[in-house]
Design a protein around this motif. Structure first.
Motif, PDB file in Angstrom:
ATOM      1  N   GLU A 235      -6.135 -10.616  15.125  1.00 18.13           N
ATOM      2  CA  GLU A 235      -7.403 -11.328  15.243  1.00 18.13           C
ATOM      3  C   GLU A 235      -7.135 -12.819  15.046  1.00 18.13           C
ATOM      4  O   GLU A 235      -7.305 -13.368  13.982  1.00 18.13           O
ATOM      5  CB  GLU A 235      -8.398 -10.824  14.203  1.00 18.13           C
ATOM      6  N   ARG A 236      -6.671 -13.473  16.090  1.00 11.94           N
ATOM      7  CA  ARG A 236      -6.349 -14.888  16.013  1.00 11.94           C
ATOM      8  C   ARG A 236      -7.632 -15.700  15.951  1.00 11.94           C
ATOM      9  O   ARG A 236      -8.633 -15.314  16.541  1.00 11.94           O
ATOM     10  CB  ARG A 236      -5.504 -15.293  17.223  1.00 11.94           C
ATOM     11  N   PRO A 237      -7.656 -16.857  15.267  1.00 10.81           N
ATOM     12  CA  PRO A 237      -6.508 -17.491  14.622  1.00 10.81           C
ATOM     13  C   PRO A 237      -6.459 -17.268  13.110  1.00 10.81           C
ATOM     14  O   PRO A 237      -6.206 -18.195  12.342  1.00 10.81           O
ATOM     15  CB  PRO A 237      -6.750 -18.970  14.936  1.00 10.81           C
ATOM     16  N   THR A 238      -6.723 -16.052  12.633  1.00 10.18           N
ATOM     17  CA  THR A 238      -6.661 -15.765  11.213  1.00 10.18           C
ATOM     18  C   THR A 238      -5.277 -16.088  10.651  1.00 10.18           C
ATOM     19  O   THR A 238      -4.265 -15.652  11.193  1.00 10.18           O
ATOM     20  CB  THR A 238      -6.974 -14.280  10.952  1.00 10.18           C
ATOM     21  N   LYS A 239      -5.243 -16.860   9.567  1.00  8.92           N
ATOM     22  CA  LYS A 239      -3.983 -17.190   8.905  1.00  8.92           C
ATOM     23  C   LYS A 239      -3.841 -16.325   7.662  1.00  8.92           C
ATOM     24  O   LYS A 239      -4.740 -16.278   6.819  1.00  8.92           O
ATOM     25  CB  LYS A 239      -3.947 -18.675   8.536  1.00  8.92           C
ATOM     26  N   ILE A 240      -2.714 -15.648   7.553  1.00  7.69           N
ATOM     27  CA  ILE A 240      -2.488 -14.703   6.463  1.00  7.69           C
ATOM     28  C   ILE A 240      -1.188 -15.050   5.760  1.00  7.69           C
ATOM     29  O   ILE A 240      -0.195 -15.395   6.404  1.00  7.69           O
ATOM     30  CB  ILE A 240      -2.424 -13.256   6.999  1.00  7.69           C
ATOM     31  N   GLU A 241      -1.204 -14.943   4.447  1.00  4.02           N
ATOM     32  CA  GLU A 241      -0.002 -15.225   3.663  1.00  4.02           C
ATOM     33  C   GLU A 241       0.288 -14.052   2.729  1.00  4.02           C
ATOM     34  O   GLU A 241      -0.623 -13.512   2.091  1.00  4.02           O
ATOM     35  CB  GLU A 241      -0.187 -16.506   2.848  1.00  4.02           C
ATOM     36  N   ILE A 242       1.537 -13.675   2.656  1.00  2.00           N
ATOM     37  CA  ILE A 242       2.000 -12.625   1.744  1.00  2.00           C
ATOM     38  C   ILE A 242       2.510 -13.298   0.473  1.00  2.00           C
ATOM     39  O   ILE A 242       3.255 -14.274   0.538  1.00  2.00           O
ATOM     40  CB  ILE A 242       3.115 -11.792   2.392  1.00  2.00           C
ATOM     41  N   VAL A 243       2.109 -12.766  -0.672  1.00  2.00           N
ATOM     42  CA  VAL A 243       2.485 -13.342  -1.964  1.00  2.00           C
ATOM     43  C   VAL A 243       3.131 -12.254  -2.812  1.00  2.00           C
ATOM     44  O   VAL A 243       2.635 -11.119  -2.870  1.00  2.00           O
ATOM     45  CB  VAL A 243       1.267 -13.919  -2.703  1.00  2.00           C
ATOM     46  N   SER A 244       4.250 -12.584  -3.464  1.00  2.00           N
ATOM     47  CA  SER A 244       4.938 -11.601  -4.298  1.00  2.00           C
ATOM     48  C   SER A 244       5.710 -12.322  -5.399  1.00  2.00           C
ATOM     49  O   SER A 244       5.953 -13.527  -5.325  1.00  2.00           O
ATOM     50  CB  SER A 244       5.890 -10.750  -3.451  1.00  2.00           C
ATOM     51  N   LEU A 245       6.072 -11.566  -6.422  1.00  2.00           N
ATOM     52  CA  LEU A 245       6.861 -12.098  -7.534  1.00  2.00           C
ATOM     53  C   LEU A 245       7.994 -11.129  -7.834  1.00  2.00           C
ATOM     54  O   LEU A 245       7.757  -9.976  -8.181  1.00  2.00           O
ATOM     55  CB  LEU A 245       5.987 -12.288  -8.779  1.00  2.00           C
ATOM     56  N   CYS A 246       9.226 -11.604  -7.686  1.00  2.00           N
ATOM     57  CA  CYS A 246      10.416 -10.783  -7.946  1.00  2.00           C
ATOM     58  C   CYS A 246      11.217 -11.419  -9.080  1.00  2.00           C
ATOM     59  O   CYS A 246      12.341 -11.902  -8.873  1.00  2.00           O
ATOM     60  CB  CYS A 246      11.263 -10.652  -6.687  1.00  2.00           C
ATOM     61  N   ALA A 247      10.642 -11.446 -10.258  1.00  2.00           N
ATOM     62  CA  ALA A 247      11.295 -12.068 -11.421  1.00  2.00           C
ATOM     63  C   ALA A 247      12.079 -11.018 -12.198  1.00  2.00           C
ATOM     64  O   ALA A 247      11.611 -10.481 -13.205  1.00  2.00           O
ATOM     65  CB  ALA A 247      10.245 -12.734 -12.315  1.00  2.00           C
ATOM     66  N   TYR A 248      13.267 -10.722 -11.725  1.00  2.00           N
ATOM     67  CA  TYR A 248      14.119  -9.720 -12.348  1.00  2.00           C
ATOM     68  C   TYR A 248      15.396 -10.384 -12.865  1.00  2.00           C
ATOM     69  O   TYR A 248      15.767 -11.474 -12.419  1.00  2.00           O
ATOM     70  CB  TYR A 248      14.466  -8.626 -11.330  1.00  2.00           C
TER      71      TYR A 248
END
Length: 334
Positions: free
Chosen positions: A48-61
């Motif tokens: 569904e353009r122009p929807t802007k999507i961002e993936i967020v994660s935390l890998c604090a190992y």
């Protein structure tokens, strides 16, 4: 019937289901979502353009831990393929709280300072296993509404009143994956979840998961104890689960975005199998050993690469090398 704004909401209730979307709308979206080759994968590949999507994660190992080695490239490949933004932290953000609380800080930061329309939080111990499934299609499916003009369906669009998409397992809310729009309502929600320095949830066994569940669902016990159940059923058109979550929140079925590994699902929660979008290792280390977990992290990353080899080759994307972890398969076994 259409609402005053000539739109009809999809999936109102708990949880939203594909059956809530009229068949003509599903047919329209399948047609609109088909690739140029006409392979009919519309719902999976829907953009569904122009929807802007961002993936967020935390890998604090700790240094040398294998999970970030595989989890971060997994998300990098997926984001690169679909043009999504990606923010992955690798450092502990607040020494006064357990690591899990970092997701609240990161999401608040991205909602305040990012420039995307939607943000997907994904725990580090989750792998995206199907590269062809788009986040756009999930947002449209579960935060969408049907727009009608003159009694005819003309399009399906994102409902601006929906700004939080969650998932549950068979027991409770699970915050391993959730979608958020950058709204003031969500920022206030995250502030309440973070709470004060003496919040009882800081050291709760479920940390921020418990705090989010309490904020969203803490009213339910009192409501059920005091309400007139017959009146509630009448008011909600016979949908006894309607009104459980606050306005603006919809629930995505677990099988769509958060299937568990068999070790933790015990086949009581949704269990990952071929064709599922996300594999979550949530709770798996508690039922296994570090050595076995190292093997699982590598094995399922290699499976991800094998399952998506056609797409990876087509787009010129590559996976990292996976070393065998089982003692009897290593070169130094003898």
């Amino acid at each position: 019937e259409p609402e005053p704004d000539k739109s009809t909401k999809i999936g109102v209730g708990h949880p939203p289901a594909i059956r809530d979307i009229p068949k003509d709308a599903r047919a329209m979206e399948m047609k609109r979502g088909m690739s140029e080759e006409g392979d009919g994968k519309g719902e999976r590949e829907r953009r569904e353009r122009p929807t802007k999507i961002e993936i967020v994660s935390l890998c604090a190992y700790p240094e040398g831990h294998l999970l970030p080695k595989f989890s971060i490239p997994n998300k990098e490949v997926y984001a690169a393929l679909h043009g999504y933004g990606l923010s992955v932290g690798t450092k502990r953000l607040d020494a006064s709280r357990p690591h899990a609380w970092g997701k609240i800080q990161m999401m608040k930061d991205r909602l305040r300072n990012g420039n995307s329309d939607w943000y997907l939080w994904v725990d580090c111990d989750s792998y995206i296993m199907d590269l062809e499934r788009t986040l756009d299609s999930l947002i449209l499916k579960y935060a969408g509404r049907l727009v009608k003009e003159g009694g005819s369906l003309v399009r399906v669009e994102t409902d601006p009143s929906v700004d939080l998409l969650l998932t549950e397992d068979s027991s409770m809310l699970n915050t391993g994956l959730f979608f958020m729009r950058p709204t003031e309502r969500n920022l206030k929600f995250l502030d309440r979840v973070w709470g004060d320095s003496d919040s009882p949830f800081i050291t709760h066994p479920w940390w921020e998961n418990a705090a989010m569940a309490w904020d969203l669902l803490g009213h339910v016990g009192e409501d059920f104890a005091l309400e007139d159940h017959s009146e509630q059923m009448r008011r909600n058109g016979g949908k006894f689960m309607k009104g459980i979550y606050p306005e603006g929140v919809r629930v995505i079925p677990q099988w769509e975005i958060n299937s568990y590994h068999p070790v933790s699902s015990r086949f009581q929660h949704d269990t990952w199998e071929l064709g599922r979008f996300v594999l979550s290792f949530s709770g798996t280390p508690s039922g296994s050993s570090p050595e076995v977990m190292n093997h699982l992290y590598g094995n399922y990353y290699r499976m991800f690469c094998d399952l998506n080899s056609r797409v990876l080759d087509l787009k010129g994307l590559q996976c990292i090398q996976v070393e065998d972890r089982l003692p009897w398969t290593r070169e130094d076994a003898n």
